[in-house]
Design an enzyme around this catalytic site. Structure first.
Site, PDB file in Angstrom:
ATOM      1  N   GLY A   1       0.783  -1.072  -0.050  1.00  0.00           N
ATOM      2  CA  GLY A   1      -0.031   0.175  -0.043  1.00  0.00           C
ATOM      3  C   GLY A   1       0.813   1.147  -0.181  1.00  0.00           C
ATOM      4  O   GLY A   1       1.974   1.301  -0.616  1.00  0.00           O
ATOM      5  N   CYS A   2       0.283   2.193   0.604  1.00  0.00           N
ATOM      6  CA  CYS A   2       1.237   3.540   0.669  1.00  0.00           C
ATOM      7  C   CYS A   2       2.689   3.250   1.216  1.00  0.00           C
ATOM      8  O   CYS A   2       2.711   2.777   2.420  1.00  0.00           O
ATOM      9  CB  CYS A   2       0.505   4.763   1.463  1.00  0.00           C
ATOM     10  SG  CYS A   2       1.335   5.957   1.591  1.00  0.00           S
ATOM     11  N   PHE A   3       3.550   3.666   0.621  1.00  0.00           N
ATOM     12  CA  PHE A   3       4.913   3.412   1.000  1.00  0.00           C
ATOM     13  C   PHE A   3       5.264   4.329   2.349  1.00  0.00           C
ATOM     14  O   PHE A   3       6.265   3.797   2.771  1.00  0.00           O
ATOM     15  CB  PHE A   3       5.896   3.289  -0.173  1.00  0.00           C
ATOM     16  CG  PHE A   3       5.971   4.731  -0.905  1.00  0.00           C
ATOM     17  CD1 PHE A   3       5.642   6.180  -0.261  1.00  0.00           C
ATOM     18  CD2 PHE A   3       6.565   4.723  -2.077  1.00  0.00           C
ATOM     19  CE1 PHE A   3       5.652   7.054  -1.226  1.00  0.00           C
ATOM     20  CE2 PHE A   3       6.554   5.865  -2.867  1.00  0.00           C
ATOM     21  CZ  PHE A   3       6.268   7.064  -2.358  1.00  0.00           C
ATOM     22  N   TRP A   4       4.717   5.158   2.640  1.00  0.00           N
ATOM     23  CA  TRP A   4       5.021   5.816   3.684  1.00  0.00           C
ATOM     24  C   TRP A   4       4.981   5.210   5.164  1.00  0.00           C
ATOM     25  O   TRP A   4       6.060   5.097   5.849  1.00  0.00           O
ATOM     26  CB  TRP A   4       4.018   7.031   4.291  1.00  0.00           C
ATOM     27  CG  TRP A   4       3.948   8.137   3.258  1.00  0.00           C
ATOM     28  CD1 TRP A   4       5.043   8.433   2.122  1.00  0.00           C
ATOM     29  CD2 TRP A   4       3.105   9.191   2.784  1.00  0.00           C
ATOM     30  NE1 TRP A   4       4.760   9.552   1.359  1.00  0.00           N
ATOM     31  CE2 TRP A   4       3.372  10.208   1.746  1.00  0.00           C
ATOM     32  CE3 TRP A   4       1.885   9.351   3.447  1.00  0.00           C
ATOM     33  CZ2 TRP A   4       2.561  10.957   1.296  1.00  0.00           C
ATOM     34  CZ3 TRP A   4       1.215  10.575   3.085  1.00  0.00           C
ATOM     35  CH2 TRP A   4       1.522  11.315   2.271  1.00  0.00           C
TER      36      TRP A   4
END
Length: 166
Positions: A10-13
């Protein structure tokens, strides 16, 4: 021995911040991978370039094994969700483990096969060779270290004690 794996969840953050907190992880970088070309920008990824948001994780496999990384990975993803993790939707949020190392890909492929057998169903986890890599823009690197209240779909405290950096 140092090894490299690209982790998409998902979102890499959140993926980056989660694995920064894991013992044996030496370095992380937010990247865009496997979209067919290098040099892509975030705007193009959001507009459907087919790249996946991933985190390059450099780790010491004498301190954390691939089996341990697999167990931790399964804690932060929904393996049955196609192109969606948390509130994020799109092909860039697909899930997978990617590497240049054929032996590493085989190991993760075997782990995934065993997982699917134990669960009795298929999942959407890609296990693939890295084809192309572009480092994400600087503002994406260490995003949740720089923006402690930033959006994250992952529970960053869900790391068993034996895997936490001291």
């Amino acid at each position: 021995m140092q090894k490299e794996i690209f982790i998409a969840g998902g979102c890499f953050w959140g993926v980056e911040r989660y694995f920064q907190k894991v013992k044996g992880v030496l370095d992380t970088k937010a990247c865009y991978i496997n979209g067919g070309f290098e040099g892509v920008k975030y705007k193009e990824v959001c507009e459907g370039s087919s790249h996946v948001e991933a985190v390059r994780v450099i780790y010491d496999n004498s301190k954390i094994t691939e089996e341990d990384l697999w167990k931790l990975y399964l804690r932060i993803i929904n393996p049955y969700s196609l192109n969606k993790q948390g509130n994020d939707r799109g092909v860039q949020y697909r899930i997978g483990l990617y590497s240049y190392d054929k032996d590493l890909l085989k190991k993760f492929s075997d782990l995934n096969e065993a997982f699917m057998k134990s669960e009795g169903k298929k999942n959407y986890i890609e296990i693939q060779k890295v084809e192309d890599v572009t480092l994400a823009e600087e503002y994406h690197q260490n995003y949740l270290l720089k923006n402690v209240n930033g959006y994250c779909h992952i529970n960053l405290d869900d790391i068993p004690e034996e895997y936490q950096k001291q």
